[in-house]
Design an enzyme around this catalytic site. Sequence first.
Site, mmCIF file in Angstrom:
data_model
loop_
_atom_site.group_PDB
_atom_site.id
_atom_site.type_symbol
_atom_site.label_atom_id
_atom_site.label_comp_id
_atom_site.label_asym_id
_atom_site.label_seq_id
_atom_site.Cartn_x
_atom_site.Cartn_y
_atom_site.Cartn_z
ATOM 1 N N ASP A 42 0.513 -1.502 -0.040
ATOM 2 C CA ASP A 42 -0.173 0.064 0.147
ATOM 3 C C ASP A 42 0.782 1.071 0.037
ATOM 4 O OD1 ASP A 42 0.912 -0.157 2.601
ATOM 5 O OD2 ASP A 42 -0.919 0.674 3.371
ATOM 6 N N HIS B 232 23.698 0.978 -19.296
ATOM 7 C CA HIS B 232 22.501 1.694 -18.455
ATOM 8 C C HIS B 232 23.162 0.479 -17.287
ATOM 9 C CE1 HIS B 232 19.666 2.606 -22.162
ATOM 10 N NE2 HIS B 232 20.811 3.837 -22.101
ATOM 11 N N ASP C 71 26.365 9.438 -15.124
ATOM 12 C CA ASP C 71 25.321 9.942 -16.197
ATOM 13 C C ASP C 71 24.947 10.471 -14.929
ATOM 14 O OD1 ASP C 71 23.152 10.567 -17.734
ATOM 15 O OD2 ASP C 71 23.855 9.108 -19.063
ATOM 16 N N ASP D 265 20.554 16.767 -17.497
ATOM 17 C CA ASP D 265 21.426 15.281 -18.751
ATOM 18 C C ASP D 265 22.984 15.416 -18.499
ATOM 19 O OD1 ASP D 265 22.439 12.480 -19.362
ATOM 20 O OD2 ASP D 265 20.700 12.851 -21.145
ATOM 21 N N HIS E 226 25.900 3.431 -29.843
ATOM 22 C CA HIS E 226 24.524 4.062 -29.227
ATOM 23 C C HIS E 226 24.665 5.782 -30.496
ATOM 24 C CE1 HIS E 226 26.656 6.994 -26.979
ATOM 25 N NE2 HIS E 226 27.216 6.637 -26.574
ATOM 26 N N HIS F 157 20.477 12.950 -28.216
ATOM 27 C CA HIS F 157 18.347 12.436 -27.750
ATOM 28 C C HIS F 157 18.184 14.288 -27.236
ATOM 29 C CE1 HIS F 157 18.974 12.746 -23.586
ATOM 30 N NE2 HIS F 157 19.822 11.720 -23.491
ATOM 31 N N HIS G 133 14.571 11.221 -22.087
ATOM 32 C CA HIS G 133 14.816 11.229 -23.860
ATOM 33 C C HIS G 133 13.337 12.063 -23.862
ATOM 34 C CE1 HIS G 133 17.125 7.769 -22.851
ATOM 35 N NE2 HIS G 133 18.125 8.925 -22.470
ATOM 36 N N GLU H 159 26.801 13.624 -27.160
ATOM 37 C CA GLU H 159 27.086 12.502 -25.763
ATOM 38 C C GLU H 159 27.913 11.474 -26.586
ATOM 39 O OE1 GLU H 159 24.098 9.768 -24.269
ATOM 40 O OE2 GLU H 159 22.767 11.226 -24.388
ATOM 41 N N TYR I 210 33.408 2.586 -26.089
ATOM 42 C CA TYR I 210 33.359 1.133 -24.536
ATOM 43 C C TYR I 210 34.183 0.105 -24.645
ATOM 44 C CZ TYR I 210 29.411 5.120 -24.001
ATOM 45 O OH TYR I 210 28.845 6.025 -23.951
ATOM 46 N N ARG J 89 32.344 8.144 -21.116
ATOM 47 C CA ARG J 89 31.343 9.548 -22.023
ATOM 48 C C ARG J 89 31.334 10.650 -21.888
ATOM 49 N NH1 ARG J 89 28.224 5.836 -21.313
ATOM 50 N NH2 ARG J 89 26.482 6.632 -20.030
ATOM 51 N N GLU K 49 29.003 13.993 -21.809
ATOM 52 C CA GLU K 49 27.689 14.789 -22.445
ATOM 53 C C GLU K 49 27.328 15.617 -21.450
ATOM 54 O OE1 GLU K 49 23.351 12.939 -22.049
ATOM 55 O OE2 GLU K 49 24.507 11.904 -20.506
#
Length: 435
Positions: A37, A239, A256, A267, A346, A350, A357, A381, A385, A402, A404
Amino acid sequence: MNINTDVYQKRRKIVLSHLNNGVAVLFAAPEQRRSNDTYFAYRQDSYFYYLTGFNEPESALILDGKTGQSILFCRNKDQLRETWDGFRFGPQAAQEIFAFSKALPIDEFDEQLLSYLKGADTVSLLLGLYPDQDQRVLQLWQKAKAQMWAGINAPKQFTDLSLVLNQMRLIKDEYELSLLKQAGAISAKAHIVAMQKTQPNQYEYQVEAELLHTFVSHGARYPAYESIVASGKNACTLHYVNNQSLMKDSDLLLIDAGAEFQGYAGDITRTFPVNGVFSGAQKEVYEAVLNAQLATIAAIKPNISWQAVSDIALKALVQGLIDLKILSGTVEGAIESGAYKRFYMHGIGHWIGLDVHDVGGRFDEQGQPLLLQKGMCTTVEPGLYISAADDVPKAFHNIGVRIEDNVVVTELACEVYTADVPKTVAQIEALMKNQ
């Protein structure tokens, strides 16, 4: 939270101008149960919020193109429920404060929608967003059709309201830009704190705690998405959100993370050495990614296609891989063969806005690459890798980088509104040395 009524009224009028003799219907996001709940903190549907600024569940909006009216349906005032769960505006206050034509109890929605459907040519919905609500409107539409014997027409077709709203949301107005820049500024502060606080032999979640503390301390109650705090080989998982590994002295740390401020997302990604000093191989990979990001940002301006921007980033990253002797041959050959996809899998960025996104495609209705316009906001970004593999020099094993930033297209170029976070090797090492 300040409510800029004029902004939401203006947006509703634009949508109404597209409806002609039709009716549009939008629904608030439902509350989401976390366990038994208890519920997750409520987050309003972005489309609904974009047109209303109203942040309560159990709400709906009808836009009536026949009369030019906007009608909100919301919960009634309820002293008992407010004692337990908090303040509700109620219809009367909601109408006055948010400047709707009318505001009515949510219990009256079905009856009222049925009356608005009569005489309308079309019904516009965010099709597929909330299937149960789509079915609810469909049933009311069928009921309206059944009453055509009375000489009143019912809508002949459904249309997708996102076709209008996505185009609107793609170009940010000044009010949105002010909120995006605040989200970006808070996100930047958090990344700086994270760099200053990171030490070997901490756990990733301890760094995540610094991010969240900084977000909330500056008025951003929630992250815009689950923060990625990925050290060592974890950075090669795009991710990664477990954030539970112990950070080693020799690791790079990829963060990130972004704050959500009044519905708008930041972001930012930065990658830096846990011990404050890049190794030779880490520096080489890092600078290859940074060169690609800087070249991409320099190319962003009105009337350039997103495909052209993406190509600039890809060529720079592939050239970096060749310079590192991770790939061989020519840039064109590595792109044509897809050899680079092991290390860069990637896109270059975006849209960003109410959703991290954000809505709006990269191609127009004819399938042609979209041309950038003033007011569009995007991330930039690039990343590399490099997982451990027999055909990869050992010095580069498990290095994930990365970088960004968030940018808005301006009249002649673009503005990087998250530039406060250091991103050159020298800047990062200097900041961490003086922590």
